[in-house]
Design a protein around this motif. Structure first.
Motif, PDB file in Angstrom:
ATOM      1  N   ASP A 136       0.819  -1.217   0.000  1.00 24.69           N
ATOM      2  CA  ASP A 136       0.000   0.000   0.000  1.00 24.69           C
ATOM      3  C   ASP A 136       0.852   1.265   0.000  1.00 24.69           C
ATOM      4  N   GLU A 137       1.974   1.226   0.698  1.00 24.36           N
ATOM      5  CA  GLU A 137       2.867   2.377   0.686  1.00 24.36           C
ATOM      6  C   GLU A 137       3.488   2.580  -0.694  1.00 24.36           C
ATOM      7  N   ARG A 191       0.882   4.047  -2.959  1.00 21.11           N
ATOM      8  CA  ARG A 191       0.682   5.472  -2.647  1.00 21.11           C
ATOM      9  C   ARG A 191       1.806   6.313  -3.236  1.00 21.11           C
ATOM     10  N   LYS A 192       3.044   5.871  -3.046  1.00 17.24           N
ATOM     11  CA  LYS A 192       4.184   6.644  -3.527  1.00 17.24           C
ATOM     12  C   LYS A 192       4.224   6.706  -5.049  1.00 17.24           C
ATOM     13  N   ASN A 195       1.564   6.471  -6.944  1.00 20.58           N
ATOM     14  CA  ASN A 195       0.272   6.971  -7.434  1.00 20.58           C
ATOM     15  C   ASN A 195      -0.461   5.923  -8.273  1.00 20.58           C
TER      16      ASN A 195
END
Length: 310
Positions: free
Chosen positions: A201-202, A205-206, A208
């Motif tokens: 998930d990180e 997120r990073k 996009n």
């Protein structure tokens, strides 16, 4: 059946619910469970505590099973270690030899649930491999987040490599995170709170990347081995987990992506100082280090090192 420990199937009969519901309670941290060999067991005291809370409408609420009163005292025998890696079985065996008369139990939960167990005083040691994308740091940011106001000690156990499980020969030509959103790729995920899930998930997120574009993102498994097995059976094209698990499952290959630090987190005030010193002594001993080296898949270069005292 032991008078103190129940199988999930036995708990299901006692509570008059399905065994899948029991596994759901365990997964969310609402019902503590321990890994004994290849099986899960629920202690009678934990089951009675769950029943009491159910009757009084004090069920677990909030993220990852955080109870309404996290400061309430917990009653548990011996020392409880949260984590899933097989190396913890080896560590527990060494602790039992060095500290006779003390029972060491495993609580088979993920990294975030382990930290919350520490906060709730229902465990003595938690293992974590949680990557913070903003600081590019493992574990310490999450310890601060989930153990606010607590003095905590972070000690390295091992380092491992996280990566993709794929079919032999990589027929789908999977290379990196962006391949997960391809329409021809079926993914299998880890459960919420697991270190691998946080890493995924990180990264999304990073980078996009919208998780809604990943086919199979909502399919969750409870362990690295379960994820690897799904890929090996052809039920998914790719999954995320440790290199160690890839060594234990046939018919898969491994694409390394990131080295992670697998740490022990301890609240010094909640563990006997002599037990803590014994733990450090074991981690730094040649005997234990050689045993772990023989298992393959682990980097022991920082084993026993105190990473942070918060």
């Amino acid at each position: 059946m032991s008078s103190n420990l129940y199988k999930p199937e036995e708990v299901a009969k006692i509570l008059n619910i399905s065994r899948f519901t029991v596994y759901g309670l365990i997964k969310r941290g609402e019902l503590p469970a321990y890994r004994i060999g290849r099986s899960m067991r629920i202690e009678s005291a934990d089951l009675e505590n769950y029943k009491r809370k159910s009757r009084s409408s004090e069920l677990f609420t909030g993220h990852e099973g955080l109870p309404a009163d996290p400061s309430a005292p917990a009653h548990y025998p011996g020392l409880i270690i949260c984590g899933q890696d097989v190396i913890l079985d080896v560590l527990s065996g060494h602790l039992e030899k060095q500290i006779p008369g003390v029972q060491f139990l495993r609580r088979y939960v993920g990294s975030i649930s382990g930290l919350i167990s520490l906060y709730n005083r229902t465990a003595n040691i938690a293992t974590t491999h949680l990557w913070d994308g903003d600081s590019d740091e493992y574990n310490v940011p999450f310890v601060r987040r989930y153990l606010p106001g607590q003095k905590a000690c972070v000690v390295n156990l091992v380092s491992r490599v996280e990566g993709f499980y794929i079919a032999p020969g990589n027929p789908k030509n999977i290379k990196d995170w962006h391949d997960l959103i391809r329409p021809d790729i079926r993914f299998v995920n880890r459960n919420l709170g697991a270190g691998a899930r946080v890493l995924l998930d990180e990264k999304l997120r990073k980078l996009n990347i919208d998780s809604r574009n990943i086919q199979g993102y909502s399919r969750e498994e409870l362990s690295h081995l379960a994820v690897a097995s799904c890929v090996a059976r052809g039920e998914a094209d790719v999954g995320l987990g440790t290199e160690k698990a890839a060594m234990q499952v046939r018919n898969i290959e491994f694409i390394p992506l990131q080295k992670e630090r697998y740490d022990l987190v301890i609240l010094p005030q909640d563990i006997n100082p002599q037990h803590f010193e014994t733990l450090l002594s074991i981690l730094r001993s040649d005997e234990f280090r050689k045993e772990v080296m023989g298992m393959s898949g682990y980097d022991i270069s920082q084993m026993g090192e105190i990473i942070a005292e918060l």
